[in-house]
Each structure stands twice: as C-alpha cells, then as structure tokens.
Design an enzyme around this catalytic site. Structure first.
Site, PDB file in Angstrom:
ATOM      1  N   ALA A 254       3.473   6.416  -2.375  1.00 35.77           N
ATOM      2  CA  ALA A 254       4.615   6.316  -2.804  1.00 35.77           C
ATOM      3  C   ALA A 254       4.003   6.822  -4.100  1.00 35.77           C
ATOM      4  CB  ALA A 254       5.649   6.285  -2.226  1.00 35.77           C
TER       5      ALA A 254
ATOM      6  N   GLY B  77       0.710  -1.130  -0.117  1.00 38.23           N
ATOM      7  CA  GLY B  77      -0.505  -0.228  -0.001  1.00 38.23           C
ATOM      8  C   GLY B  77       0.519   1.132  -0.074  1.00 38.23           C
ATOM      9  N   CYS B  78       1.769   1.482   0.567  1.00 42.97           N
ATOM     10  CA  CYS B  78       2.628   2.082   0.796  1.00 42.97           C
ATOM     11  C   CYS B  78       3.229   2.825  -0.303  1.00 42.97           C
ATOM     12  CB  CYS B  78       3.965   2.156   2.012  1.00 42.97           C
ATOM     13  SG  CYS B  78       2.455   2.434   4.170  1.00 42.97           S
ATOM     14  N   THR B  79       4.083   1.798  -0.915  1.00 40.00           N
ATOM     15  CA  THR B  79       5.142   1.744  -2.813  1.00 40.00           C
ATOM     16  C   THR B  79       3.509   2.501  -3.329  1.00 40.00           C
ATOM     17  OG1 THR B  79       6.088  -0.073  -1.713  1.00 40.00           O
ATOM     18  CG2 THR B  79       5.966   0.829  -4.216  1.00 40.00           C
TER      19      THR B  79
END
Length: 157
Positions: free
Chosen positions: A51, A46-48
């Site tokens: 970003a 999710g964070c990738t």
C-alpha cells in the site's frame, strides 16, 4: 477456484464501501484507466509495504491517467485505521464476502506451511478506459510489485 481474468476480458462491475465512508463503483470511473489491487489483510507487513509503495507512486500513476483502488476482505473499520495510519490517499474498498475477489479471480486455494485453505490471492488487474483488462497479474509479491508494475506499464521516470 474462481476463473482468472485475462487481457481483453471485460472487468466485472462492483460497488463496495470504502474506508473514507463512500461507496465506489467501477462504473463511476468510466473513461478512466483503473489499477485494482487485491491484498489479503490491512496493517500486516506485506500489505502495508504494498500500500505504501502504491501511495509513493500515486502521483506518477495519476499523471498517466490511472486511478488506484485497493480491495481486501477487511471490514471498513479496519480499512479506516489502516488508511489513516499509513496516510493513504486512494480508496481502500471492503469486500468482506469476497464476491468481487471471486469475480476477478483473486480468491482461491492457498497453501501456507503445508496447510491448504481458501483465501485472497494477492493480485493486480489493470483496466483500460473501456474497462477491458489490459494486465492481469496473480500471486504477485508484496515487495517490489509496484516497481515491476510501473515497468510493465512503461511508466518509468
């Protein structure tokens, strides 16, 4: 739980070390609009996605006068690897003691599979040139958030 920011609040200043080895302070962006997004953990799916969505839209944000800053509780070494692997061109800041996340209301109680714990709440805070909160969004989704933010800021192509 930390107090959430709302439109019109003055954003708390901070100084944090970034993946690029520099320290960044909110005050150094005086007179600029700033998008600060808080994410739980670098290099997770999710964070990738989030970003990379910011990176894919960085030219559009920049052309409208926005600076983008990503903040997570990850150590600088993890952020360095993440920024390099994903070729991210904006600062990723390390908030290991989560003091900045707390000051911005992005740290608090979370629930996952019935377990309750303290952690980072995926959030985005948009500041105007005077560093007053223009938009405060909490519990945002990783996927689709940047597109929604662009719509909210009226930055559609």
């Amino acid at each position: 739980m930390s107090t959430r920011l709302t439109a019109g609040d003055t954003a708390p200043d901070f100084t944090l070390l970034a993946a690029d080895g520099n320290s960044y302070s909110l005050n150094q962006f005086s007179g600029q609009k700033v998008i600060i997004y808080f994410y739980p953990k670098a290099s997770t799916p999710g964070c990738t996605k989030q970003a990379c969505d910011f990176q894919d839209n960085i030219a559009r944000f920049s052309s409208e006068g926005y600076v983008v800053l990503g903040i997570s509780p990850d150590p600088v070494s993890r952020l360095e690897k993440f920024a390099e692997k994903e070729d991210l061109g904006f600062p990723l800041l390390s908030d290991e003691d989560h003091a900045v996340a707390e000051a911005y209301g992005a740290w608090g109680e979370k629930k996952n599979y019935g377990k309750v714990y303290e952690g980072l709440i995926r959030s985005t805070i948009v500041l105007d040139e005077d560093h007053k909160v223009a938009v405060a969004q909490y519990n945002v989704r990783a996927t689709g958030h940047v597109a929604k933010l662009r719509r909210d800021l009226k930055l559609e192509a």
